[in-house]
Design an enzyme around this catalytic site. Structure first.
Site, PDB file in Angstrom:
ATOM      1  N   GLN A  56       4.169  -5.447  11.165  1.00 24.09           N
ATOM      2  CA  GLN A  56       3.838  -4.184  10.490  1.00 24.09           C
ATOM      3  C   GLN A  56       4.377  -3.010  11.294  1.00 24.09           C
ATOM      4  O   GLN A  56       4.120  -2.892  12.496  1.00 24.09           O
ATOM      5  CB  GLN A  56       2.316  -4.047  10.317  1.00 24.09           C
ATOM      6  CG  GLN A  56       1.922  -2.812   9.512  1.00 24.09           C
ATOM      7  CD  GLN A  56       0.431  -2.734   9.208  1.00 24.09           C
ATOM      8  OE1 GLN A  56      -0.376  -3.470   9.777  1.00 24.09           O
ATOM      9  NE2 GLN A  56       0.067  -1.825   8.315  1.00 24.09           N
TER      10      GLN A  56
ATOM     11  N   ASN B 108       2.468  -7.502   5.721  1.00 24.90           N
ATOM     12  CA  ASN B 108       2.322  -7.610   7.174  1.00 24.90           C
ATOM     13  C   ASN B 108       1.115  -6.818   7.659  1.00 24.90           C
ATOM     14  O   ASN B 108       0.976  -5.640   7.325  1.00 24.90           O
ATOM     15  CB  ASN B 108       3.581  -7.055   7.866  1.00 24.90           C
ATOM     16  CG  ASN B 108       4.857  -7.764   7.436  1.00 24.90           C
ATOM     17  OD1 ASN B 108       4.847  -8.959   7.172  1.00 24.90           O
ATOM     18  ND2 ASN B 108       5.956  -7.026   7.355  1.00 24.90           N
TER      19      ASN B 108
ATOM     20  N   HIS C  51       0.754  -2.143   2.738  1.00 27.48           N
ATOM     21  CA  HIS C  51       1.777  -2.223   1.690  1.00 27.48           C
ATOM     22  C   HIS C  51       2.185  -3.665   1.450  1.00 27.48           C
ATOM     23  O   HIS C  51       2.124  -4.498   2.352  1.00 27.48           O
ATOM     24  CB  HIS C  51       3.006  -1.376   2.052  1.00 27.48           C
ATOM     25  CG  HIS C  51       3.570  -1.674   3.404  1.00 27.48           C
ATOM     26  ND1 HIS C  51       3.043  -1.147   4.563  1.00 27.48           N
ATOM     27  CD2 HIS C  51       4.616  -2.451   3.784  1.00 27.48           C
ATOM     28  CE1 HIS C  51       3.732  -1.578   5.600  1.00 27.48           C
ATOM     29  NE2 HIS C  51       4.687  -2.392   5.159  1.00 27.48           N
ATOM     30  N   PHE C  52       2.597  -3.914   0.224  1.00 26.18           N
ATOM     31  CA  PHE C  52       3.088  -5.234  -0.183  1.00 26.18           C
ATOM     32  C   PHE C  52       4.585  -5.112  -0.453  1.00 26.18           C
ATOM     33  O   PHE C  52       5.011  -4.232  -1.195  1.00 26.18           O
ATOM     34  CB  PHE C  52       2.379  -5.699  -1.472  1.00 26.18           C
ATOM     35  CG  PHE C  52       0.896  -5.869  -1.310  1.00 26.18           C
ATOM     36  CD1 PHE C  52       0.037  -4.775  -1.386  1.00 26.18           C
ATOM     37  CD2 PHE C  52       0.350  -7.121  -1.082  1.00 26.18           C
ATOM     38  CE1 PHE C  52      -1.335  -4.927  -1.231  1.00 26.18           C
ATOM     39  CE2 PHE C  52      -1.027  -7.288  -0.931  1.00 26.18           C
ATOM     40  CZ  PHE C  52      -1.862  -6.191  -0.989  1.00 26.18           C
ATOM     41  N   HIS C  53       5.369  -6.010   0.161  1.00 25.35           N
ATOM     42  CA  HIS C  53       6.805  -6.063  -0.112  1.00 25.35           C
ATOM     43  C   HIS C  53       7.039  -7.003  -1.300  1.00 25.35           C
ATOM     44  O   HIS C  53       6.544  -8.137  -1.294  1.00 25.35           O
ATOM     45  CB  HIS C  53       7.567  -6.652   1.080  1.00 25.35           C
ATOM     46  CG  HIS C  53       7.535  -5.823   2.325  1.00 25.35           C
ATOM     47  ND1 HIS C  53       8.558  -4.976   2.682  1.00 25.35           N
ATOM     48  CD2 HIS C  53       6.611  -5.718   3.313  1.00 25.35           C
ATOM     49  CE1 HIS C  53       8.267  -4.388   3.836  1.00 25.35           C
ATOM     50  NE2 HIS C  53       7.083  -4.832   4.245  1.00 25.35           N
TER      51      HIS C  53
ATOM     52  N   ASP D 272      11.967   0.332  -1.476  1.00 26.88           N
ATOM     53  CA  ASP D 272      12.090   0.402  -0.014  1.00 26.88           C
ATOM     54  C   ASP D 272      13.399   1.094   0.325  1.00 26.88           C
ATOM     55  O   ASP D 272      14.448   0.785  -0.262  1.00 26.88           O
ATOM     56  CB  ASP D 272      12.038  -1.023   0.576  1.00 26.88           C
ATOM     57  CG  ASP D 272      11.852  -1.015   2.084  1.00 26.88           C
ATOM     58  OD1 ASP D 272      12.691  -0.406   2.789  1.00 26.88           O
ATOM     59  OD2 ASP D 272      10.881  -1.611   2.569  1.00 26.88           O
ATOM     60  N   ILE D 273      13.339   2.030   1.265  1.00 25.25           N
ATOM     61  CA  ILE D 273      14.509   2.848   1.591  1.00 25.25           C
ATOM     62  C   ILE D 273      15.581   2.059   2.362  1.00 25.25           C
ATOM     63  O   ILE D 273      16.757   2.413   2.349  1.00 25.25           O
ATOM     64  CB  ILE D 273      14.063   4.117   2.378  1.00 25.25           C
ATOM     65  CG1 ILE D 273      15.050   5.249   2.210  1.00 25.25           C
ATOM     66  CG2 ILE D 273      13.784   3.811   3.839  1.00 25.25           C
ATOM     67  CD1 ILE D 273      14.515   6.600   2.635  1.00 25.25           C
TER      68      ILE D 273
HETATM   69  P1  AMP Z   1       6.577  -3.083   7.484  1.00 24.88           P
HETATM   70  O1  AMP Z   1       7.486  -3.602   8.559  1.00 24.88           O
HETATM   71  O2  AMP Z   1       5.919  -4.212   6.716  1.00 24.88           O
HETATM   72  O3  AMP Z   1       5.579  -2.077   8.009  1.00 24.88           O
HETATM   73  O4  AMP Z   1       7.513  -2.382   6.427  1.00 24.88           O
HETATM   74  C1  AMP Z   1       7.701  -0.999   6.351  1.00 24.88           C
HETATM   75  C2  AMP Z   1       8.782  -0.761   5.312  1.00 24.88           C
HETATM   76  O5  AMP Z   1       8.747   0.601   4.919  1.00 24.88           O
HETATM   77  C3  AMP Z   1      10.206  -1.062   5.792  1.00 24.88           C
HETATM   78  O6  AMP Z   1      10.784  -2.066   4.953  1.00 24.88           O
HETATM   79  C4  AMP Z   1      10.932   0.292   5.640  1.00 24.88           C
HETATM   80  O7  AMP Z   1      12.261   0.163   5.217  1.00 24.88           O
HETATM   81  C5  AMP Z   1      10.069   0.994   4.596  1.00 24.88           C
HETATM   82  N1  AMP Z   1      10.124   2.443   4.622  1.00 24.88           N
HETATM   83  C6  AMP Z   1       9.983   3.246   5.685  1.00 24.88           C
HETATM   84  N2  AMP Z   1      10.059   4.543   5.320  1.00 24.88           N
HETATM   85  C7  AMP Z   1      10.254   4.558   3.977  1.00 24.88           C
HETATM   86  C8  AMP Z   1      10.433   5.595   3.002  1.00 24.88           C
HETATM   87  N3  AMP Z   1      10.406   6.884   3.329  1.00 24.88           N
HETATM   88  N4  AMP Z   1      10.623   5.223   1.713  1.00 24.88           N
HETATM   89  C9  AMP Z   1      10.658   3.924   1.375  1.00 24.88           C
HETATM   90  N5  AMP Z   1      10.486   2.902   2.238  1.00 24.88           N
HETATM   91  C10 AMP Z   1      10.301   3.205   3.527  1.00 24.88           C
END
Ligand code: AMP
Ligand code: ZN
Length: 138
Positions: free
Chosen positions: A95, A88, A101-103, A32-33
Site C-alpha cells: 500500500q 493492498n 482502494h481496490f485495483h 489509475d494514473i
Molecule cells: P497502492 O500501491 O495499492 O497504494 O496503489 C496506489 C495507486 O494509486 C497506484 O497504482 C498509483 O498509480 C495510483 N495513483 C496515485 N496517484 C493517483 C492519481 N492522482 N490519480 C489516479 N491514480 C493515482
C-alpha cells in the site's frame, strides 16, 4: 493522515482531477494514473479510511456493490478476457496511498502481467493452529 493531505480525498473533493469512471453517494472509481494496463481502475470509498479494516460496514457494502458493477463495465468495455481485483493494506502489502482502494485490472492474453503466487504447504498441525487463530479473532 488527515483528509486534507490525502491525495484520494483531494480527488473526491474535486481539488485534484481524475478520469472518473463511476460515482455514487459513497463510492468513486477512476482510472489509475500509472496503469499496469489500459483500463486499470481504482475504486474507493469517498469517506477517508486508511485500510479495509477501518471502513464502516456501510462503506464496505457500498464498495462491494459498486465493485461488481464497475468491474463488469471495465471487463466488457475493454474487451477483456479476465480481470484481477487487488487490494493492498499496509506498507508490507504494497500500500502506497493510505486511503483504502481496490485495483480493478482487466486482463488480456500476452499483457505480460503476472501475479506472483509462490504457493506453499502447511506443516503438520499448522493449518488447524492457523485456523484457530483466525477464529479467535473473529
Ligand atoms: P497502492 O500501491 O495499492 O497504494 O496503489 C496506489 C495507486 O494509486 C497506484 O497504482 C498509483 O498509480 C495510483 N495513483 C496515485 N496517484 C493517483 C492519481 N492522482 N490519480 C489516479 N491514480 C493515482
Ligand atoms: Zn483520504
Amino acid at each position: 493522515m488527515t483528509t486534507s493531505n490525502c491525495i484520494f480525498c483531494r480527488i473526491v473533493s474535486g481539488e485534484i482531477p481524475c478520469a472518473k469512471v463511476y460515482e455514487d453517494e459513497r463510492v468513486l472509481a477512476f482510472l489509475d494514473i500509472n496503469p499496469l494496463m489500459p483500463g486499470h481502475t481504482l475504486l474507493i470509498p469517498k469517506k477517508h479510511s486508511e485500510t479495509l479494516f477501518d471502513m464502516s460496514p456501510e462503506d464496505a457494502a457500498a464498495c462491494g456493490a459498486a465493485l461488481k458493477k464497475v468491474a463488469a463495465a471495465v471487463f466488457k468495455g475493454l474487451d477483456a478476457e479476465g480481470l484481477n481485483v487487488l487490494q493492498n493494506n499496509h506498507e508490507i502489502a504494497g500500500q502506497e496511498i493510505f486511503h483504502v482502494h481496490f485495483h480493478l485490472m482487466p486482463r488480456k492474453t500476452g499483457d505480460g502481467f503476472k501475479v506472483p503466487w509462490p504457493a506453499k504447504k502447511y506443516g503438520p498441525g499448522e493449518m488447524e493452529s492457523v485456523l484457530q487463530k483466525i477464529l479467535r479473532a473473529l
